[in-house]
Design a protein around this motif. Structure first.
Motif, PDB file in Angstrom:
ATOM      1  N   ASN A  94     -95.725 -28.955 -38.997  1.00 31.01           N
ATOM      2  CA  ASN A  94     -95.004 -30.099 -38.583  1.00 31.01           C
ATOM      3  C   ASN A  94     -96.033 -31.352 -38.765  1.00 31.01           C
ATOM      4  O   ASN A  94     -95.476 -32.497 -38.478  1.00 31.01           O
ATOM      5  N   THR A  95     -97.035 -31.309 -39.342  1.00 25.08           N
ATOM      6  CA  THR A  95     -97.968 -32.613 -39.435  1.00 25.08           C
ATOM      7  C   THR A  95     -97.789 -32.969 -40.877  1.00 25.08           C
ATOM      8  O   THR A  95     -97.139 -32.405 -41.587  1.00 25.08           O
ATOM      9  N   SER A  96     -98.270 -34.165 -40.971  1.00 27.72           N
ATOM     10  CA  SER A  96     -98.067 -34.815 -42.390  1.00 27.72           C
ATOM     11  C   SER A  96     -99.002 -34.251 -43.358  1.00 27.72           C
ATOM     12  O   SER A  96     -98.912 -34.585 -44.670  1.00 27.72           O
ATOM     13  N   PHE A  97    -100.101 -33.622 -42.960  1.00 30.95           N
ATOM     14  CA  PHE A  97    -101.271 -33.042 -43.801  1.00 30.95           C
ATOM     15  C   PHE A  97    -100.868 -32.544 -45.175  1.00 30.95           C
ATOM     16  O   PHE A  97    -101.778 -32.968 -46.209  1.00 30.95           O
ATOM     17  N   PHE A  98    -100.072 -31.560 -45.264  1.00 33.49           N
ATOM     18  CA  PHE A  98     -99.818 -30.796 -46.413  1.00 33.49           C
ATOM     19  C   PHE A  98     -98.716 -31.392 -47.229  1.00 33.49           C
ATOM     20  O   PHE A  98     -98.101 -30.842 -48.250  1.00 33.49           O
ATOM     21  N   ARG A  99     -97.873 -32.481 -46.634  1.00 27.72           N
ATOM     22  CA  ARG A  99     -96.435 -32.608 -47.039  1.00 27.72           C
ATOM     23  C   ARG A  99     -96.376 -32.970 -48.460  1.00 27.72           C
ATOM     24  O   ARG A  99     -95.620 -32.622 -49.295  1.00 27.72           O
ATOM     25  N   GLN A 100     -97.632 -33.637 -48.895  1.00 27.82           N
ATOM     26  CA  GLN A 100     -97.464 -34.121 -50.561  1.00 27.82           C
ATOM     27  C   GLN A 100     -98.126 -33.170 -51.483  1.00 27.82           C
ATOM     28  O   GLN A 100     -98.450 -33.264 -52.694  1.00 27.82           O
ATOM     29  N   ASN A 101     -98.768 -32.185 -50.782  1.00 32.81           N
ATOM     30  CA  ASN A 101     -99.289 -31.177 -51.675  1.00 32.81           C
ATOM     31  C   ASN A 101     -98.551 -30.458 -52.653  1.00 32.81           C
ATOM     32  O   ASN A 101     -97.479 -29.854 -51.986  1.00 32.81           O
ATOM     33  N   PRO A 102     -98.879 -30.258 -53.860  1.00 38.12           N
ATOM     34  CA  PRO A 102     -97.566 -29.790 -54.707  1.00 38.12           C
ATOM     35  C   PRO A 102     -97.520 -28.057 -54.573  1.00 38.12           C
ATOM     36  O   PRO A 102     -96.642 -27.693 -54.898  1.00 38.12           O
ATOM     37  N   ASP A 103     -98.446 -27.722 -53.704  1.00 38.33           N
ATOM     38  CA  ASP A 103     -98.500 -26.182 -53.610  1.00 38.33           C
ATOM     39  C   ASP A 103     -97.617 -25.917 -52.192  1.00 38.33           C
ATOM     40  O   ASP A 103     -97.538 -24.767 -51.998  1.00 38.33           O
ATOM     41  N   VAL A 104     -97.132 -26.793 -51.634  1.00 41.43           N
ATOM     42  CA  VAL A 104     -96.439 -26.584 -50.279  1.00 41.43           C
ATOM     43  C   VAL A 104     -95.039 -27.324 -50.292  1.00 41.43           C
ATOM     44  O   VAL A 104     -94.952 -28.733 -50.706  1.00 41.43           O
ATOM     45  N   PRO A 105     -93.931 -26.397 -50.247  1.00 37.90           N
ATOM     46  CA  PRO A 105     -92.862 -27.066 -50.193  1.00 37.90           C
ATOM     47  C   PRO A 105     -92.423 -27.806 -48.988  1.00 37.90           C
ATOM     48  O   PRO A 105     -93.001 -27.672 -47.619  1.00 37.90           O
ATOM     49  N   LEU A 106     -91.646 -28.813 -48.939  1.00 30.98           N
ATOM     50  CA  LEU A 106     -91.349 -29.706 -47.774  1.00 30.98           C
ATOM     51  C   LEU A 106     -90.027 -29.649 -47.828  1.00 30.98           C
ATOM     52  O   LEU A 106     -89.117 -29.893 -48.484  1.00 30.98           O
ATOM     53  N   VAL A 107     -89.681 -28.961 -46.573  1.00 33.59           N
ATOM     54  CA  VAL A 107     -88.110 -28.432 -46.331  1.00 33.59           C
ATOM     55  C   VAL A 107     -87.215 -28.995 -45.095  1.00 33.59           C
ATOM     56  O   VAL A 107     -87.874 -28.821 -44.062  1.00 33.59           O
ATOM     57  N   VAL A 108     -86.227 -29.295 -45.509  1.00 31.08           N
ATOM     58  CA  VAL A 108     -85.217 -29.364 -44.713  1.00 31.08           C
ATOM     59  C   VAL A 108     -84.126 -28.386 -44.973  1.00 31.08           C
ATOM     60  O   VAL A 108     -83.480 -28.689 -45.979  1.00 31.08           O
ATOM     61  N   PRO A 109     -83.855 -27.323 -44.032  1.00 29.86           N
ATOM     62  CA  PRO A 109     -83.397 -26.044 -44.830  1.00 29.86           C
ATOM     63  C   PRO A 109     -81.864 -26.418 -45.167  1.00 29.86           C
ATOM     64  O   PRO A 109     -81.290 -25.880 -46.327  1.00 29.86           O
ATOM     65  N   GLU A 110     -81.170 -27.419 -44.480  1.00 34.74           N
ATOM     66  CA  GLU A 110     -79.754 -27.687 -45.351  1.00 34.74           C
ATOM     67  C   GLU A 110     -79.712 -28.489 -46.422  1.00 34.74           C
ATOM     68  O   GLU A 110     -78.726 -28.285 -47.371  1.00 34.74           O
ATOM     69  N   VAL A 111     -81.021 -28.745 -46.899  1.00 33.98           N
ATOM     70  CA  VAL A 111     -80.979 -29.726 -48.097  1.00 33.98           C
ATOM     71  C   VAL A 111     -81.588 -28.993 -49.299  1.00 33.98           C
ATOM     72  O   VAL A 111     -81.127 -28.791 -50.368  1.00 33.98           O
ATOM     73  N   ASN A 112     -82.943 -28.308 -48.978  1.00 36.01           N
ATOM     74  CA  ASN A 112     -83.569 -27.876 -50.095  1.00 36.01           C
ATOM     75  C   ASN A 112     -84.312 -26.410 -49.589  1.00 36.01           C
ATOM     76  O   ASN A 112     -85.661 -26.110 -50.026  1.00 36.01           O
ATOM     77  N   ALA A 113     -83.564 -25.589 -49.030  1.00 34.64           N
ATOM     78  CA  ALA A 113     -84.164 -24.106 -48.642  1.00 34.64           C
ATOM     79  C   ALA A 113     -84.821 -23.509 -49.920  1.00 34.64           C
ATOM     80  O   ALA A 113     -85.595 -22.875 -49.568  1.00 34.64           O
TER      81      ALA A 113
END
Lengths: 358, 358
Positions: A94-113
């Motif tokens: 839930n932190t910002s640390f990995f959010r822009q890492n290309p190996d890490v999906p950034l997910v809102v389940p209704e939008v991009n599960a």
């Protein structure tokens, strides 16, 4: 056979809501483990009537954990999430640390599960202010496309943690009951714990959330820009934000202006939002029906109203978007990611560790 | 030889500030007369150490008055302002009633004082939320032109009058000290005294100020649109507003997005604002310097900061504009109009009455 689920940062404003969301979750759970800093280790917190002893977060604490929900700050995630993955857990961070890492999906389940399907052990939960905007705008993007977003936020203090809530209550008591001039109130946390100066929030509106970046936007504002592009998988969407803290304890409100690519009739926009999972249409000016922060607290939904055409731009639409920043904005979206991982058969150890062990 | 100045609505949130602004005014004043409803007649209020007896506002109350400042609601202005003009006074009206009347100049003195030169006895003071935006944007409009404005406001409850201030304080005490759930607080005034339903403002953000119009914008929002066009004398300026009440007692904040006609370099925009009368530049992200409501209370100035380029639109600029809604937004702008009328030799009886005596 259920999962062992760990919460890292269990004593925080979001962590305590994660416990509650897990209590109400459909996820098959065998065991919950609560992790926090050494300061909190040994204390207990209740989960479904059981007192659970809080353990210290260490490199070796994740043995046997299937799902680890992190919400203890970026540096804790940076340090310990890779160890959790190495131990075989899937991390929802839930932190910002990995959010822009290309190996890490950034997910809102209704939008991009779907973005989780090829995960590498860490799934990032977006910033609170981004999540609710995504739930409101995805049904529009799907049908008419999105060209640009201009958003001004009215964010609750709980986004800055439990100490910010206490500071706000103390300031309001001093201002309202003791008659202290608001500008003379002493502040130690807000606008942001990590910055040099602190300002009162009672009877104030602070146009700073998180620290400033080089372009004179704050990190909070740049999160809304960058996370929107990543979640909607479209770098061409234009997003500029002004993020403002207001004297509200929980639930963020947002004044959102968009321009669609194709002309979107307002009645159809309302229908699309009403039919979108996680979104609730509250929009009837004749009856003074619109989303309100006080009504959204405790709900997992995102409320959308005041939907109307711009007075000049043919493809311009204004709306008002409200959601509980601790729930859909953090704890619920994290637990919902865990539920979605389960539903899609994605709770499994990761073979190749893509994240650095520090 | 000085003027006889009357304040109509002397006991209200704005009226009491008008008394203060007159006490500090450069206007030559022989006599101040305080008018209000029959309910307040006979009570006294202090002006420069003298107790003045409040008189009832009647059709015949304006004999001998040179300048009448009205701030007692639109219906009072509609009924009595023409009688004041007939009696030889110049009216400065702080209500919305005459603002769109083509015979009435709508004036922010720093922006369009010239519009008063051919007045017909009534000068309208614009809406609080419009005035401060005009002070911030006029220096930009003069140099680079203005194509469009998108504004989201964070408005103080004092704009809804003294009873709204009391309601807000009571609600906050009940929520913070007595532990009442904010959504269960009883409200009788906000979001707007004249509408059917009332909602709590404590820990809330209410996206309704004034009642709704047919196009799903509120009157407050349409005031910002229509008044901007009239003050800037340009019907082509595009303005769409979202007006929101927040739990702040005094001083409105505004998140303003503009697109200029010509490209405006940010450093030059800051300089133009800093040099414009009535505007104060407060803008240094590196030192966390930006306008704040609590600091603006009691000041006549409009504070502007967070000035930065849009991330995508070449001619797009965002800013944060804060001013005391009771002072520059109402009482000070009204008294400043009176001072400007005096300076321009415009305090004089009107020969031909252009307004209907009801």
């Amino acid at each position: 056979m259920g999962y062992t689920v760990a919460i890292v940062g269990a004593t925080g404003a979001v962590g305590t809501q994660m416990i509650k969301m897990l209590e109400e979750s459909t996820l098959p759970i065998d065991k919950v483990r609560l992790l926090a800093s050494a300061r909190s280790a040994g204390k207990t917190l209740n989960f479904k009537g059981q007192e659970l002893v809080i353990e210290e977060t260490t490199e070796t604490a994740f043995e046997g954990v299937d799902i680890a929900l992190f919400s203890a700050g970026g540096s804790t995630s940076a340090k310990f999430a890779p160890y959790a993955v190495k131990a075989g857990a899937v991390v929802v961070d839930n932190t910002s640390f990995f959010r822009q890492n290309p190996d890490v999906p950034l997910v809102v389940p209704e939008v991009n599960a779907h973005a989780m399907d090829a995960h590498n052990g860490i799934i990032a939960c977006p910033n609170c202010s981004t999540i609710q905007m995504m739930v409101a705008l995805e049904p529009i993007r799907q049908k008419w496309g999105l060209d640009r977003i201009i958003v001004s936020t009215y964010q609750a203090v709980s986004g800055a943690g439990a100490r910010a809530i206490e500071e706000t209550k103390r300031e309001l008591k001093e201002a309202v009951v003791d008659g202290v001039d608001p500008k003379d109130l002493k502040a130690e946390i807000l606008p942001c714990g990590g910055d040099k100066k602190h300002y009162p929030i009672a009877f104030n509106a602070l146009p700073q959330i998180d620290v400033f970046t080089d372009n004179d936007y704050t990190y909070e504002e740049m999160k809304m820009t960058n996370e929107t592009k990543k979640i909607m998988e479209d770098d061409a969407i234009k997003v500029s934000a002004t993020c403002v803290r207001v004297p509200v304890l929980s639930a963020h409100s947002e004044s959102v202006y968009i321009e669609t690519k194709d002309l979107a009739p307002i009645a159809e926009v309302k229908e699309a939002i009403a039919n979108f999972p996680g979104a609730v249409l509250e929009d009837d000016p004749s009856q003074q029906i619109y989303p309100q922060a006080v009504n959204a607290v405790g709900s997992r939904e995102t409320y959308v109203g005041r939907i109307r055409k711009d007075l000049d731009a043919e493809k311009g639409i204004h709306m008002w978007v409200v959601s509980d920043n601790l729930l859909k904005g953090a704890a619920w979206n994290s637990v919902q990611i865990a539920e979605t991982l389960h539903e899609r058969g994605l709770v499994r150890p990761t073979a190749e560790l893509k994240f650095e062990l520090k």
